[in-house]
Every structure is written in C-alpha cells, then in structure tokens.
Motif scaffolding. Structure first.
Motif, PDB file in Angstrom:
ATOM      1  N   VAL A  68      29.286  28.698  51.743  1.00  0.00           N
ATOM      2  CA  VAL A  68      30.022  30.184  50.968  1.00  0.00           C
ATOM      3  C   VAL A  68      29.114  30.209  49.689  1.00  0.00           C
ATOM      4  CG1 VAL A  68      32.027  31.143  49.990  1.00  0.00           C
ATOM      5  CG2 VAL A  68      32.365  29.714  52.021  1.00  0.00           C
ATOM      6  N   LEU A  69      28.581  31.528  49.749  1.00  0.00           N
ATOM      7  CA  LEU A  69      27.543  31.791  48.566  1.00  0.00           C
ATOM      8  C   LEU A  69      28.465  33.181  47.972  1.00  0.00           C
ATOM      9  CD1 LEU A  69      24.112  31.924  50.599  1.00  0.00           C
ATOM     10  CD2 LEU A  69      25.381  30.035  49.217  1.00  0.00           C
ATOM     11  N   PRO A  70      27.831  33.081  46.574  1.00  0.00           N
ATOM     12  CA  PRO A  70      28.196  34.494  45.909  1.00  0.00           C
ATOM     13  C   PRO A  70      27.669  35.690  46.624  1.00  0.00           C
ATOM     14  CG  PRO A  70      27.235  32.875  44.490  1.00  0.00           C
ATOM     15  CD  PRO A  70      27.054  32.369  45.831  1.00  0.00           C
ATOM     16  N   ALA A  71      28.249  36.970  46.400  1.00  0.00           N
ATOM     17  CA  ALA A  71      27.775  38.301  47.089  1.00  0.00           C
ATOM     18  C   ALA A  71      28.038  39.237  45.770  1.00  0.00           C
ATOM     19  CB  ALA A  71      28.328  38.692  48.215  1.00  0.00           C
ATOM     20  N   LEU A  72      28.929  40.204  46.122  1.00  0.00           N
ATOM     21  CA  LEU A  72      29.251  40.960  45.180  1.00  0.00           C
ATOM     22  C   LEU A  72      30.047  40.507  43.813  1.00  0.00           C
ATOM     23  CD1 LEU A  72      30.612  43.982  47.305  1.00  0.00           C
ATOM     24  CD2 LEU A  72      28.418  43.901  45.983  1.00  0.00           C
ATOM     25  N   ALA A  73      30.541  39.152  44.181  1.00  0.00           N
ATOM     26  CA  ALA A  73      31.130  38.412  43.016  1.00  0.00           C
ATOM     27  C   ALA A  73      30.071  37.424  42.451  1.00  0.00           C
ATOM     28  CB  ALA A  73      32.381  37.649  43.492  1.00  0.00           C
ATOM     29  N   ARG A  74      29.514  37.408  41.413  1.00  0.00           N
ATOM     30  CA  ARG A  74      28.470  36.426  40.901  1.00  0.00           C
ATOM     31  C   ARG A  74      28.940  35.414  40.619  1.00  0.00           C
ATOM     32  NH1 ARG A  74      28.758  36.915  35.278  1.00  0.00           N
ATOM     33  NH2 ARG A  74      29.692  38.866  34.538  1.00  0.00           N
ATOM     34  N   GLU A  75      30.148  35.155  39.921  1.00  0.00           N
ATOM     35  CA  GLU A  75      30.533  33.986  39.753  1.00  0.00           C
ATOM     36  C   GLU A  75      32.223  34.195  39.828  1.00  0.00           C
ATOM     37  OE1 GLU A  75      28.985  32.983  36.006  1.00  0.00           O
ATOM     38  OE2 GLU A  75      30.496  34.240  34.769  1.00  0.00           O
ATOM     39  N   TRP A  76      33.056  33.041  39.698  1.00  0.00           N
ATOM     40  CA  TRP A  76      34.534  33.195  39.495  1.00  0.00           C
ATOM     41  C   TRP A  76      35.105  31.955  39.106  1.00  0.00           C
ATOM     42  CZ3 TRP A  76      31.722  33.568  44.220  1.00  0.00           C
ATOM     43  CH2 TRP A  76      31.405  32.434  44.967  1.00  0.00           C
ATOM     44  N   GLU A  77      36.212  32.154  38.484  1.00  0.00           N
ATOM     45  CA  GLU A  77      37.014  31.066  38.063  1.00  0.00           C
ATOM     46  C   GLU A  77      38.420  30.821  38.762  1.00  0.00           C
ATOM     47  OE1 GLU A  77      37.513  33.120  34.413  1.00  0.00           O
ATOM     48  OE2 GLU A  77      35.693  32.709  33.644  1.00  0.00           O
ATOM     49  N   ILE A  78      38.933  29.678  38.866  1.00  0.00           N
ATOM     50  CA  ILE A  78      40.109  29.438  39.434  1.00  0.00           C
ATOM     51  C   ILE A  78      41.214  28.759  38.677  1.00  0.00           C
ATOM     52  CG2 ILE A  78      41.152  28.355  41.499  1.00  0.00           C
ATOM     53  CD1 ILE A  78      38.458  28.159  43.024  1.00  0.00           C
ATOM     54  N   SER A  79      42.297  29.305  38.512  1.00  0.00           N
ATOM     55  CA  SER A  79      43.257  28.654  37.594  1.00  0.00           C
ATOM     56  C   SER A  79      43.553  27.324  38.172  1.00  0.00           C
ATOM     57  CB  SER A  79      44.675  29.650  37.690  1.00  0.00           C
ATOM     58  OG  SER A  79      45.224  29.790  38.897  1.00  0.00           O
ATOM     59  N   GLU A  80      44.190  26.321  37.241  1.00  0.00           N
ATOM     60  CA  GLU A  80      44.350  24.877  37.696  1.00  0.00           C
ATOM     61  C   GLU A  80      45.594  24.970  38.647  1.00  0.00           C
ATOM     62  OE1 GLU A  80      46.110  22.284  34.575  1.00  0.00           O
ATOM     63  OE2 GLU A  80      43.901  21.432  34.655  1.00  0.00           O
ATOM     64  N   ASP A  81      46.452  25.615  38.793  1.00  0.00           N
ATOM     65  CA  ASP A  81      47.538  25.702  39.717  1.00  0.00           C
ATOM     66  C   ASP A  81      46.872  26.403  41.195  1.00  0.00           C
ATOM     67  OD1 ASP A  81      47.324  28.343  39.283  1.00  0.00           O
ATOM     68  OD2 ASP A  81      49.437  28.528  38.438  1.00  0.00           O
ATOM     69  N   GLY A  82      45.765  26.916  41.156  1.00  0.00           N
ATOM     70  CA  GLY A  82      44.953  27.325  42.376  1.00  0.00           C
ATOM     71  C   GLY A  82      45.616  28.616  42.673  1.00  0.00           C
ATOM     72  N   LEU A  83      46.451  29.526  41.962  1.00  0.00           N
ATOM     73  CA  LEU A  83      47.029  30.745  42.340  1.00  0.00           C
ATOM     74  C   LEU A  83      46.195  32.031  41.874  1.00  0.00           C
ATOM     75  CD1 LEU A  83      50.745  29.773  41.731  1.00  0.00           C
ATOM     76  CD2 LEU A  83      49.503  30.236  43.894  1.00  0.00           C
ATOM     77  N   THR A  84      45.429  31.904  40.807  1.00  0.00           N
ATOM     78  CA  THR A  84      44.884  33.112  40.452  1.00  0.00           C
ATOM     79  C   THR A  84      43.162  32.715  40.444  1.00  0.00           C
ATOM     80  OG1 THR A  84      46.630  33.415  38.812  1.00  0.00           O
ATOM     81  CG2 THR A  84      44.442  34.515  38.183  1.00  0.00           C
ATOM     82  N   TYR A  85      42.535  33.722  40.801  1.00  0.00           N
ATOM     83  CA  TYR A  85      40.932  33.735  41.082  1.00  0.00           C
ATOM     84  C   TYR A  85      40.568  35.114  40.402  1.00  0.00           C
ATOM     85  CZ  TYR A  85      41.121  30.565  45.099  1.00  0.00           C
ATOM     86  OH  TYR A  85      41.365  29.438  45.796  1.00  0.00           O
ATOM     87  N   THR A  86      39.737  34.856  39.384  1.00  0.00           N
ATOM     88  CA  THR A  86      39.013  35.915  38.568  1.00  0.00           C
ATOM     89  C   THR A  86      37.666  35.727  38.863  1.00  0.00           C
ATOM     90  OG1 THR A  86      40.650  35.282  36.650  1.00  0.00           O
ATOM     91  CG2 THR A  86      38.778  36.554  35.963  1.00  0.00           C
ATOM     92  N   PHE A  87      37.309  37.077  39.576  1.00  0.00           N
ATOM     93  CA  PHE A  87      36.151  37.423  39.961  1.00  0.00           C
ATOM     94  C   PHE A  87      35.011  38.226  38.883  1.00  0.00           C
ATOM     95  CE2 PHE A  87      38.466  36.655  43.894  1.00  0.00           C
ATOM     96  CZ  PHE A  87      37.783  35.729  44.553  1.00  0.00           C
ATOM     97  N   HIS A  88      33.909  37.802  38.501  1.00  0.00           N
ATOM     98  CA  HIS A  88      33.078  38.461  37.818  1.00  0.00           C
ATOM     99  C   HIS A  88      32.019  39.079  38.573  1.00  0.00           C
ATOM    100  CE1 HIS A  88      35.021  36.705  34.309  1.00  0.00           C
ATOM    101  NE2 HIS A  88      34.821  35.905  34.837  1.00  0.00           N
ATOM    102  N   LEU A  89      31.897  40.541  38.707  1.00  0.00           N
ATOM    103  CA  LEU A  89      31.305  41.464  39.758  1.00  0.00           C
ATOM    104  C   LEU A  89      29.917  41.498  39.394  1.00  0.00           C
ATOM    105  CD1 LEU A  89      34.134  43.530  40.531  1.00  0.00           C
ATOM    106  CD2 LEU A  89      33.801  41.542  41.672  1.00  0.00           C
ATOM    107  N   GLN A  90      28.967  41.835  40.240  1.00  0.00           N
ATOM    108  CA  GLN A  90      27.567  42.265  40.186  1.00  0.00           C
ATOM    109  C   GLN A  90      27.783  43.579  39.458  1.00  0.00           C
ATOM    110  OE1 GLN A  90      25.289  40.352  40.697  1.00  0.00           O
ATOM    111  NE2 GLN A  90      25.901  38.820  42.217  1.00  0.00           N
ATOM    112  N   GLU A  91      26.910  43.774  38.306  1.00  0.00           N
ATOM    113  CA  GLU A  91      26.850  45.223  37.842  1.00  0.00           C
ATOM    114  C   GLU A  91      25.476  45.906  38.061  1.00  0.00           C
ATOM    115  OE1 GLU A  91      28.000  45.303  33.697  1.00  0.00           O
ATOM    116  OE2 GLU A  91      28.398  43.189  33.760  1.00  0.00           O
TER     117      GLU A  91
END
Length: 490
Positions: A68-91
């Motif tokens: 699995v590689l980045p695409a329109l999301a260049r990077e992401w963060e996952i909360s410690e409880d595994g419930l929240t994904y924060t995607f930082h998108l390509q600009e």
C-alpha cells in the motif's frame, strides 16, 4: 497522541519518467469490455483494468508487489486508539475537467460510498467509517466506529477512488479522475482510448497515448499479437500458444500470480445446494488438475479455500476435497439428491468457458447433469451477480484479500454463517499481525470444511508483450493495467 506515518512521496511514482521513447503510444488487448467506466458503481474487473491508477486515484494505492503506497494522500496519522485517520493531501491536484481537488472531494466520495443508497459493489469497505471531517482544503479526518486493521488497504481498492461531485454522475460513460491519463473516447465493442493528462500533479508517464482493444476470442487474440496490432496482452486468453511466443525473440512472455481465486460458485438459495452434503459431493466430483491442465494448459495453482497461495497466511486445504467420485455418489445418495440437474452459467473468460465444460463432464460422472448457458459479461453481471438467478457458475474473484465476502449473506452466492460473520468482525477489530493471521486461517478452514463453493485454482497471470516494452505488472495484486511505469526501450 498520534502515531505519525511518514511515507515518501517518491513511492507514488513507480518509476521515474524517462526521456520520451521513440514510440510513445501503446495498444493493449483485453478479453472483456467494461460494462461502464465508474469503478465505484460496478463490480466488473474490466472497469479497473482500464481505469485503476490511469484515470482514477484513491487516497492510497497498490504497488505492483501488493504494498500500500501513498496516492492522493501524501501522508497520514493514526490515533493511538486506531479510530482516527488524518490524511494530508497532495496539493496542486486537478481533475481532468480542470476542477481543483480538495478535502471536500474526499468527504463527498467516502460519504457517497457508505450512504444507504450507495451502489458501490464493495460498500463494506466503508462500513467502519463513522464521520468524515474536512479540516482544511488539504487535510481530511476520517473517524471510524471501530478499529479496522485493513482500512488503508481498503482505501487502495479501485472502488475507493476519489471522485468530483461535478462529474460523479457521468463517470460511467465519461470518466473524470485525477490520474496521469484522461479519457478520450470509447468505441463500444472495439476500444477505449486515453491520452496523457498534461495537468497531472505527479511524475508524468512516458506514454502519451494508450488504447485498450477488446478481443474475446483466443484465436483472434493470438493473431492480433502476432501481427503487431496489439503491443501487449497482459491477461492473454490462449495459454496453449505461450510456448510459441516464448520461442520468438520479438515477444516476452510474462507469467505471474493474481488475486484471482477461481471457483465453482454454488447458489445457497437452491434447495439442494443449501445442503452441505450436496456441496461436498460436488467438491469431490471435481478434479482440479484436469481443469488446470485442460482449461489453462497447466497454468494455475490448486486451491482448497478462498485464499491466495502466495499469501503467507494461506492454508493448503485441498485435502478436504480430494477428487473422489465414489464419495461424491455416496453423499448424493445420503442427501437424496441423485439424478439432480443444475444450471451452469458461464461468463466469457477462457477459464470459465473451457473449465465449465470440463466440470460439467466431471459432474456427469457422479450423476449430476448440467444445463450450460454461455453468457456475455453484462448478462452474467445482471442475472448471476445482481439477480442471484443461477445454480452454478465459474468465476475468478480477482479482488485482493476478499475472503470477507463469505460473511455477507446478501452476496450473490448467499452464504449465511454466523460463525464466519463473527470471525470477520473480529478481524476488522484486530490490528495485531499474529492475531489477524490466526483469524484469516480460521476463516479459511470454516469455508473449506463447509464446502461453500467448489474451490478450483488460483488464476495465473499469463501475458504477452512486445519485447521492447517494460514496466507492465508481472503479478496482479489488484485487477489493473497500470501504465504509470510503462515505456518502450527502443
């Protein structure tokens, strides 16, 4: 606290763009014509074979090795409880119609896919999503209702590509994505043409133009490649001719693996097929080696469950359903199902048509007669897959890691087992690799012991190409003809 996952943007581009080769267009052969060009509204693998990574892109994507590689999301963060994904998108990304891509498009796409009236064929991929929140134009937050250890994997499927609300309703015939190629035209019954999108945000592809030609007949496919009318046929339908291509220096033969579990699907709504003894009898009537040799000329790996043999969690359970006609007859007698006649619906691929004829003969040997109906792809999708109007069918399930279909009672073969549903629910909530491995192996054993379907073989990827072409995928972790790294070397 957040666990930060940094993945290099460079991983998105599978190969750097070379100097333009002497030839910058390619014609690829395909057996099946897509019924439409919107992978978020159709189950046919042929849709993704044209569009995946070429026209459309998702937040993540699969590489040729299945990673699995980045695409329109260049990077992401996952909360410690595994419930929240924060995607930082390509600009600086635009859709092919010139509209700007932003976090609003991600929210629109995910909300549309998980909506109650969604027509997405893989709606379960989005089942864990509780809320999608736009933080700013380049940041989107996805909150899950429960941890999903496969969430990033799921977002790489063709069914999860990001669409614009401006063009979503017409993508079936006029696809608009963010990928390196834009749609030019579709001559139905003949070809689809793409061209390089000059406004692409990433590394530009070497190819300027790509044509997908639809050639279902194996003899015609052989002739087209030999004559140079087709430059490459990534899923070649005439494996019996591969030795001839291997002996010809003009061509390269590309043999790899796929995610395609080829099965004899059984409709559990049928009164007799709902009896596990009848299903086991059918499993014992089948001779896998004869099917592989007769239909695929030796290309294929026997399977005893719905799981890819190249996966490290695979269990070889073929010993649970060995070829045993006497056992098959005894089970049919015990179930009171002697003299049964079943409808066998066969879609166009070679493995189905040739394999179906062999299976029909094997079933006849134990007293099961079949009425064969050869179907075109659109008819098969409407009657068998959507309408559930069939008894038996031969089909290759090419979606990656799709054993979860056995936990979906509404799926076309109608298997309803609370134990399997419990295993898949536990799998979604498990992130520990050892725990996931144990659950996947438990699931394999459950469906093998229940003889849910006739498990035949893992479909091999047998392709032929002009020897001067490089960058075509050897293996198929997902149905795709990814052209982003394809180029002519001379």
């Amino acid at each position: 606290m957040f666990i930060r996952m940094k993945l290099a943007l460079a991983a998105v581009a599978l190969s750097a763009a070379p100097l333009w080769a002497q030839q910058d267009s390619i014609t690829l052969g395909m057996v099946l014509e897509p019924p439409n060009l919107d992978p978020t509204a159709g189950a046919a693998a042929a849709i993704r074979e044209v569009t995946y990574a070429n026209i459309y892109e998702g937040l993540t994507r699969f590489g040729p090795d299945g990673s699995v590689l980045p695409a329109l999301a260049r990077e992401w963060e996952i909360s410690e409880d595994g419930l929240t994904y924060t995607f930082h998108l390509q600009e600086g990304v635009t859709f092919h119609d010139g509209t700007e891509f932003s976090a609003e498009d991600v929210r629109f796409t995910l909300d549309r896919a998980r909506a109650e009236d969604s027509t997405n064929a893989q709606k379960q991929l989005f089942a864990a999503i509780a809320e999608v929140t736009v933080i700013d134009p380049a940041t989107v937050e996805v909150r899950l209702s429960e941890p999903d250890g496969a969430f990033l994997f799921n977002m790489a499927w063709g069914d999860a590509v990001i669409l614009s609300p401006d063009s979503a309703d017409t993508n079936a015939t006029n696809p608009v994505g963010t990928g390196p190629f834009r749609f030019v035209r579709w001559m139905q019954g003949d070809r689809i043409e793409l061209e390089r999108y000059d406004g692409y945000w990433g590394e530009p592809p070497a190819l300027a133009r790509a044509t997908f030609r639809f050639i279902a007949d194996p003899t015609a496919a052989f002739a087209a490649v030999m004559a140079g009318d087709v430059d490459a046929f990534p899923n070649f339908p005439a494996p019996e001719t591969l030795a001839q291509f291997e002996a010809d220096p003009r061509f390269s033969v590309i043999v790899g693996s796929t995610e395609g579990e080829t099965i004899l699907s059984m409709n559990h709504a049928h009164p007799q097929l709902s009896d596990a003894r009848v299903r086991e009898a059918i499993a014992h009537a089948i001779n896998r080696e004869d099917i592989i040799n007769g239909a695929m000329f030796g290309y294929g790996t026997p399977i005893g469950t719905h799981f890819a043999p190249h996966n490290p969690d695979y269990l070889d359970l073929t010993d649970l359903s060995p070829h045993d006609p006497d056992r098959a007859r005894a089970l049919l007698a015990e179930a009171g199902a002697e003299g049964m006649t079943l409808r066998l619906m066969l879609p166009p691929p070679t493995y189905a048509r040739r394999g179906g004829e062999i299976i029909a003969a094997q079933l006849a040997e134990v007293g099961i007669q079949t009425q064969i109906t050869n179907m075109e792809w659109a008819q098969w999708l409407e009657q068998v897959f959507s309408g559930h109007d069939f008894d038996l069918t031969v089909i290759s399930h090419t979606e990656p890691m799709d054993i979860n279909i056995y936990a979906r009672p509404e799926y076309y073969f109608g298997y309803d087992n609370p134990e399997m549903q419990r295993i898949m629910a536990d799998l979604r909530a498990t992130t520990d690799p050892a725990g996931r491995s144990a659950l996947l192996q438990e699931a394999q054993r459950v469906i093998a012991e229940d003889h849910v379907n006739g498990f035949l073989f893992q479909l091999a990827k047998t392709g032929v190409a002009n020897a001067a072409i490089e960058g075509l995928w050897e293996n198929a972790p997902v149905p795709a003809n990814d052209l982003t790294g394809v180029r002519w070397t001379q």
